[in-house]
Design an enzyme around this catalytic site. Structure first.
Site, PDB file in Angstrom:
ATOM      1  N   ASP A 211       0.065 -66.917 -80.628  1.00 61.43           N
ATOM      2  CA  ASP A 211       0.524 -66.685 -81.995  1.00 61.43           C
ATOM      3  C   ASP A 211       1.913 -66.060 -81.999  1.00 61.43           C
ATOM      4  O   ASP A 211       2.211 -65.177 -81.178  1.00 61.43           O
ATOM      5  CB  ASP A 211      -0.477 -65.746 -82.702  1.00 61.43           C
ATOM      6  CG  ASP A 211      -0.098 -65.470 -84.136  1.00 61.43           C
ATOM      7  OD1 ASP A 211      -0.262 -66.380 -84.969  1.00 61.43           O
ATOM      8  OD2 ASP A 211       0.370 -64.350 -84.420  1.00 61.43           O
ATOM      9  N   GLU A 261       3.055 -71.044 -80.588  1.00 58.07           N
ATOM     10  CA  GLU A 261       3.508 -71.159 -81.968  1.00 58.07           C
ATOM     11  C   GLU A 261       4.977 -70.747 -81.969  1.00 58.07           C
ATOM     12  O   GLU A 261       5.304 -69.553 -82.007  1.00 58.07           O
ATOM     13  CB  GLU A 261       2.698 -70.256 -82.898  1.00 58.07           C
ATOM     14  CG  GLU A 261       3.109 -70.416 -84.364  1.00 58.07           C
ATOM     15  CD  GLU A 261       2.495 -69.379 -85.287  1.00 58.07           C
ATOM     16  OE1 GLU A 261       2.358 -69.673 -86.487  1.00 58.07           O
ATOM     17  OE2 GLU A 261       2.174 -68.274 -84.813  1.00 58.07           O
TER      18      GLU A 261
END
Length: 533
Positions: A211, A261
């Site tokens: 993330d 990401e």
């Protein structure tokens, strides 16, 4: 329809052409009836996922968390949140999925932890753990001003990224105050995350999604933002690559893979994360954010493939995830460009139009070379749900002062059985987010045996996808507004975005179409077809 299933040969580089299904556990299936999805619910639905034909499951964070940001505020990476189950259940799920031919990818959130994490609680108490975060004195005569001017990473939020503690210091949080940023210059932070990777790889996970992968490293001076073109103080800093090279060494010991990401406009800097000794793949936000326009889509595809080619990494293709408006709704609006959630409450949407385009987009993405990510419920054609304001839980809504509806509309619990309470989600009481009145009409049991349903289209598309092989994409001559390309073995994909029906290439046999051809065998507007030459 009715085509034989192409043979799938087991490969060590399975991740280069996989179909990966994102599970938002809280909303997938409720196994214990308490209103919240859980691991028991996922385990019970593994046959459905195997029938769908996906290669792997990516789980949004399932760790112990106060759930101030949907689990992206992690209090303990080695424990499963009790709302979802136990560590033993997670281990069973990983093993049972593998027996069904489905690998597991977990979500790691390295930029920050929860304010309930033991490290941060000790830091607030004045312990040496304060060095593991970014604590600073404030500016101003009495330290009453934040240490710098950095902006929040929540779109639409104007709130500061600094919170003052009782002793006068401030701590950094690029997201909510409940998500304090870690100090990645500290060796203990690096060691802890490498240990977390080993912990989960040893429990059988095949990969890790990272993330906010470009945000970890910060300029130690924490300077104000400047517009001089120099290095950004907290985005895409060069120090990040040392971190991911060390992670890659850990993953290689277990045969694990990474997907990052990474949001970057610079193609060359984006590709650096995909060098052979760093991350295996990264999410493609260009395709996700692209409007339903032929020229824009072709440019996005070309640029994506060009970005990945120099480092030999596979591209990734995704139409939706837990942060964005569902595809059917987004494509049913006048402006089909990217938005994190609904642009405004009650934005007009033509769902019939959106459904046609979403079906065509499904076949387009599945025909492209690389990895496809499928967010739960997309295979059912779910639209964005209108969540009543008094039931919204997403912090984005509150941090925007209520002007942005937030992301809960794409996180509403899935419908499984049309005639069951709460559309078969499994709850004895109303689920954590309310389902719309018409949710049962999208239920799995209504779509499973319907030859024209979105579920059948996805199931057939995933089953036939190997016919495209692993080779490159070659664009074919086509009328204006039509995208046409060939892959290995003379297999073609044609997508008509023009107003008029399009003639299909001569001497081809239809493998699959997103909608019926017209009476003359032409491809209607907003329809895609797979053909064999």
């Amino acid at each position: 329809m009715g085509q034989p299933t192409p043979a799938r040969t087991p490969k060590t580089d399975w991740w280069r052409s996989a179909v990966i299904y994102q599970v938002y556990v809280r909303s997938f299936a409720d196994g214990d009836g308490d209103g919240t999805g859980d691991l028991a619910g996922v385990r019970a639905r593994l046959p459905y996922l195997a029938e769908l034909g996906v290669d792997a499951l990516w789980f949004s964070p399932w760790y112990l968390s106060p759930m101030k940001d949907g689990g992206y505020d992690v209090a303990d990476y080695r424990a499963i949140d009790p709302a979802f189950g136990t560590l033993a259940e997670a281990e069973k799920l990983i093993a049972e999925a593998r027996e069904a031919g489905i690998r597991t990818i977990i979500d790691i959130v390295p930029n920050h932890v929860s304010d309930q994490h033991p490290w941060f609680r000790a830091a607030l108490a004045g312990g040496p753990e304060r060095e593991l975060f970014h604590f600073r004195p404030g500016r101003g005569e009495h330290g009453e001003l934040p240490p710098n001017d950095w902006p929040s990473q929540f779109l639409g939020s104007t709130e500061p990224v600094w919170t003052r503690v009782p002793d006068g210091d401030w701590y950094l949080h690029l997201f909510t105050p409940e998500q304090p940023d870690l100090n990645w210059d500290h060796p203990a932070v690096r060691q802890e995350h490498e240990d977390i990777l080993r912990f989960w790889f040893e429990r059988g996970v095949a990969g890790v999604r990272i993330d906010s992968a470009a945000l970890l490293a910060k300029d130690a001076a924490l300077p104000d933002l400047v517009e001089d073109g120099g290095p950004h103080p907290f985005v895409d800093r060069d120090e990040l690559h040392d971190i991911y090279r060390s992670w890659r060494r850990v993953a290689d010991g277990y045969g694990g893979v990474f997907v990052g990401e990474v949001w970057l406009p610079d193609a060359e800097r984006f590709a650096r994360y995909l060098r052979p000794d760093e991350l295996h793949t990264a999410f493609n936000f260009s395709f996700l954010s692209c409007p339903w326009e032929p020229a824009r889509l072709r440019t996005s595809i070309d640029e994506t493939l060009a970005e990945h080619a120099p480092v030999g990494a596979p591209a990734t293709w995704v139409l939706c995830n837990h942060d964005v408006t569902r595809t059917v709704t987004r494509y049913g609006r006048a402006d089909t460009g990217f938005d994190f959630a609904a642009k405004a409450f009650g934005t007009p949407t033509d769902l019939a139009l959106g459904n046609r385009r979403a079906r065509a987009a499904a076949l387009l993405s599945l025909a492209l070379p690389g990895v496809v990510y499928l967010y739960q419920g997309e295979e059912l054609g779910l639209p964005e749900a209108d969540v009543p304001a008094d039931r919204i839980q997403d912090p984005m809504y509150f941090r925007s002062g209520g002007t942005d509806p937030g992301r809960d509309g794409c996180r509403v619990p899935l419908p499984w059985v049309a005639g069951a309470p709460h559309a078969g989600f499994g709850s004895r009481e109303e689920p954590w987010l309310p389902q719309p009145a018409d949710w049962a009409s999208y239920a799995v049991d209504r779509q499973r045996d319907d030859a024209d349903s979105m579920l059948t289209l996805y199931r057939e598309g995933i089953r036939l996808r190997p016919v495209f092989g692993d080779g490159p994409l070659t664009w074919l001559p086509a009328p204006e507004g039509v995208l046409a390309f060939a892959r290995e073995g003379g297999v073609l994909c044609v997508v008509n975005l023009a107003d008029a029906p399009a003639e299909l290439p001569a001497h081809t046999a239809l493998l699959l179409a997103s909608g019926p051809l017209d009476q003359r065998g032409r491809l209607p507007k907003d329809t895609a077809a797979w053909l064999r030459a």
